[in-house]
Design a protein around this motif. Structure first.
Motif, short mmCIF file in Angstrom:
data_model
loop_
_atom_site.label_atom_id
_atom_site.label_comp_id
_atom_site.label_asym_id
_atom_site.label_seq_id
_atom_site.Cartn_x
_atom_site.Cartn_y
_atom_site.Cartn_z
N LYS A 192 34.02 -49.43 -38.57
CA LYS A 192 33.14 -48.47 -37.90
C LYS A 192 32.55 -49.08 -36.65
CE LYS A 192 31.62 -45.71 -41.86
NZ LYS A 192 30.43 -45.21 -42.58
N LYS B 162 40.64 -31.97 -33.23
CA LYS B 162 40.34 -32.82 -34.38
C LYS B 162 39.69 -34.13 -33.95
CE LYS B 162 40.66 -33.74 -38.81
NZ LYS B 162 39.97 -35.03 -38.85
N GLU C 31 36.13 -33.47 -33.09
CA GLU C 31 35.36 -33.16 -34.30
C GLU C 31 34.97 -34.46 -35.01
OE1 GLU C 31 37.17 -30.43 -36.96
OE2 GLU C 31 37.21 -28.78 -35.52
N ASP C 32 35.92 -35.41 -35.10
CA ASP C 32 35.63 -36.71 -35.73
C ASP C 32 34.55 -37.45 -34.95
OD1 ASP C 32 37.49 -36.17 -37.66
OD2 ASP C 32 39.10 -37.31 -36.71
N LYS C 33 34.59 -37.34 -33.63
CA LYS C 33 33.57 -38.00 -32.80
C LYS C 33 32.20 -37.38 -33.06
CE LYS C 33 32.77 -39.53 -28.06
NZ LYS C 33 32.91 -40.96 -28.38
N LYS D 216 31.20 -36.01 -35.87
CA LYS D 216 30.76 -36.51 -37.17
C LYS D 216 30.22 -37.93 -37.05
CE LYS D 216 34.00 -33.64 -39.81
NZ LYS D 216 35.22 -33.64 -40.65
N GLU D 217 30.87 -38.75 -36.21
CA GLU D 217 30.43 -40.13 -36.00
C GLU D 217 29.04 -40.14 -35.36
OE1 GLU D 217 32.50 -44.09 -34.16
OE2 GLU D 217 32.41 -42.33 -32.86
#
Length: 377
Positions: free
Chosen positions: A3, A41, A44-46, A48-49
Motif C-alpha cells: 500500500k 475501474k 474507482e480504485d484510486k 477507494k484508496e
C-alpha cells in the motif's frame, strides 16, 4: 502489492493538521468520485484508496497507530506484523484496534444507525425548458420514516431495548489466545438494539415505501449532465438517522433547429441563390422569435453569421451566449424552360471571365492542373 503511504495518497505532510487533511480529501474526492469517472475501474480504485487514507488520518487514534506502526497498525489482516518483538498483542488489540472494531479493552463504541441512501432522478427537458427554466413536479419512489413510530420501529408507547448480547456495541468479540476476532452481533444484526414489540405499520423497520411528489425548480440555463441536489429528499435513515439526498440529473433532448455548445446556439439557414449573389435580408429563427439577418452580396455557402446575445444565459456566471447562423446556399430546382434559358444566358454573359466570378473554383482547378503536371515531370 504494497500500500502507498496514506500521507502521500492525500498529498499532505505528516505534520498536517485536521483541517488541512480534510481539505485535501474533499478536493481529491470531488475529482475522483465515481459519478465523475464514469465507470473507470482504475479511478474507482484510486477513490477507494483516498477514502481509506482519509478514514485513518482523520481519526486521532487510528492516525497515532498508523504513525507508530505503519499499515500494520491499522490493518488487522496483516496479523500484527511489524509491531516489534517486545509488543504484547493482547494490549495492541485493545488499544489500537478497539476503535476500529467497536470492542477491545477500552469499551469500544456504540453502533451507529446508517444514514439513508442518496437517490437519482433522471429528468428530460426540451431545449426551450432548459434555457428558460421551469418548475416541475416529479414522483419519486423511496423509503420514508414511519409516521406511526417516528422511525424507531417499536410499537407506539414502547421503545427499542439495548441488546443484551453485545450491550449496545453491535459487535461481539471472540478471543483465541492473544488474537481477538470481532463479528456482527447475531442477536441485533449489528444495530445494538432489539425491538421486542415491533410497530404494526412498518413491522419494526422504522421505514416504509412511499412515492413522494416533489416540486423542483429548474434554473434557467441548465444543460445535459447538470445535477440539482435536493438535500434530505433521499431515503430515510435507519432508526432516526438523517435522510440521504436526491439528485435530479438533467438530460436535454435534441432540437429540430438548434444545437447547443456551452452558452452558444448553432443553426443552419438555407439561403436562396439570388440573395446569396446580390445580397438582401433573411428571416432567421431564435428562441425568442424571428429576427432579420442582413446578407451581404456574394455570400458563399458555409459563411457563419453571429447574432450576439441570442444564445443561452449561463446558469453559473449569468453570461449570455450568441446564436451562430451558418448559411447554406441552395441550388434552384424545378426550373421552367424560361428560367433555364435565363441561367444559360447568365453563364454565356460571363464568357472567358468566369474565373473572375468563381475564384474558389478557379483556384481549385489550378491546383489540380499543378498536381498532374508534377506527376508527369
Amino acid at each position: 502489492m504494497s500500500k502507498r503511504d496514506y500521507y502521500e495518497v492525500l498529498g499532505v505532510d505528516k505534520s498536517a493538521g485536521e483541517r488541512e487533511i480534510k481539505k485535501a480529501y474533499k478536493k481529491l474526492a470531488m475529482k475522483y468520485h465515481p459519478d465523475r469517472t464514469q465507470g473507470d475501474k482504475g479511478l474507482e480504485d484510486k477513490f477507494k484508496e483516498i477514502q481509506e487514507a482519509y478514514e485513518i488520518l482523520s481519526d486521532s487514534q487510528k492516525r497515532a497507530a498508523y504513525d507508530q506502526y505503519g499499515h500494520a497498525g491499522v490493518d488487522p489482516n496483516r496479523g500484527g506484523a511489524g509491531f516489534g518483538g517486545g509488543a504484547d498483542f493482547g494490549d495492541i488489540f485493545g488499544d489500537v484496534f478497539g476503535d476500529i472494531f467497536g470492542g477491545g479493552g477500552r469499551g469500544g463504541r456504540q453502533s451507529r444507525a446508517r444514514q439513508g441512501s442518496d437517490l437519482r432522478y433522471n429528468l428530460e427537458l426540451s431545449l426551450e425548458e432548459a434555457v428558460r427554466g421551469k418548475s416541475v413536479d416529479i414522483r419519486v419512489p423511496t423509503l420514508v420514516e414511519c409516521d406511526v413510530c417516528d422511525g424507531s420501529g417499536a410499537k407506539k408507547g414502547s421503545s427499542p431495548k439495548t441488546c443484551p448480547t453485545c450491550h449496545g456495541n453491535g459487535q461481539v468479540q471472540m478471543r483465541q489466545g492473544f488474537f481477538a476476532v470481532q463479528q456482527t452481533c447475531p442477536t441485533c444484526s449489528g444495530k445494538g438494539k432489539i425491538i421486542e414489540d415491533p410497530c404494526n405499520s412498518c413491522h419494526g423497520h422504522g421505514r416504509k415505501e412511499k412515492t413522494k411528489t416533489l416540486n423542483v425548480k429548474i434554473p434557467a440555463g441548465v444543460d445535459t449532465g447538470d445535477r440539482i441536489r435536493l438535500s434530505g429528499e433521499g431515503e430515510a435513515g435507519e432508526n432516526g438517522a438523517p435522510a440521504g439526498d436526491l439528485y435530479v440529473q438533467v438530460h436535454v433532448r435534441e432540437h429540430d433547429i438548434f444545437q447547443r455548445d456551452g452558452n452558444n446556439l448553432y443553426c443552419e439557414v438555407p439561403l436562396g441563390f439570388t440573395t446569396a449573389a446580390l445580397g438582401g435580408e433573411l428571416e432567421v429563427p431564435t428562441l425568442d422569435g424571428k429576427v432579420k439577418l442582413k446578407i451581404s452580396p456574394e455570400t458563399q455557402t458555409g459563411r457563419m453569421f453571429r447574432l450576439r446575445g441570442k444564445g443561452v444565459k449561463s446558469v453559473r456566471s449569468g453570461a449570455i451566449g450568441d446564436l451562430m447562423c451558418k448559411v447554406v446556399v441552395e441550388t434552384p430546382v424545378n426550373l421552367s424552360s424560361r428560367q433555364k434559358e435565363l441561367l444559360q444566358e447568365l453563364e454565356e454573359s460571363m464568357g472567358k471571365a468566369s474565373s473572375k466570378h468563381s475564384p474558389k473554383a478557379q483556384g481549385f482547378f489550378d491546383g489540380v492542373k499543378k498536381f498532374f503536371d508534377d506527376l508527369t515531370n
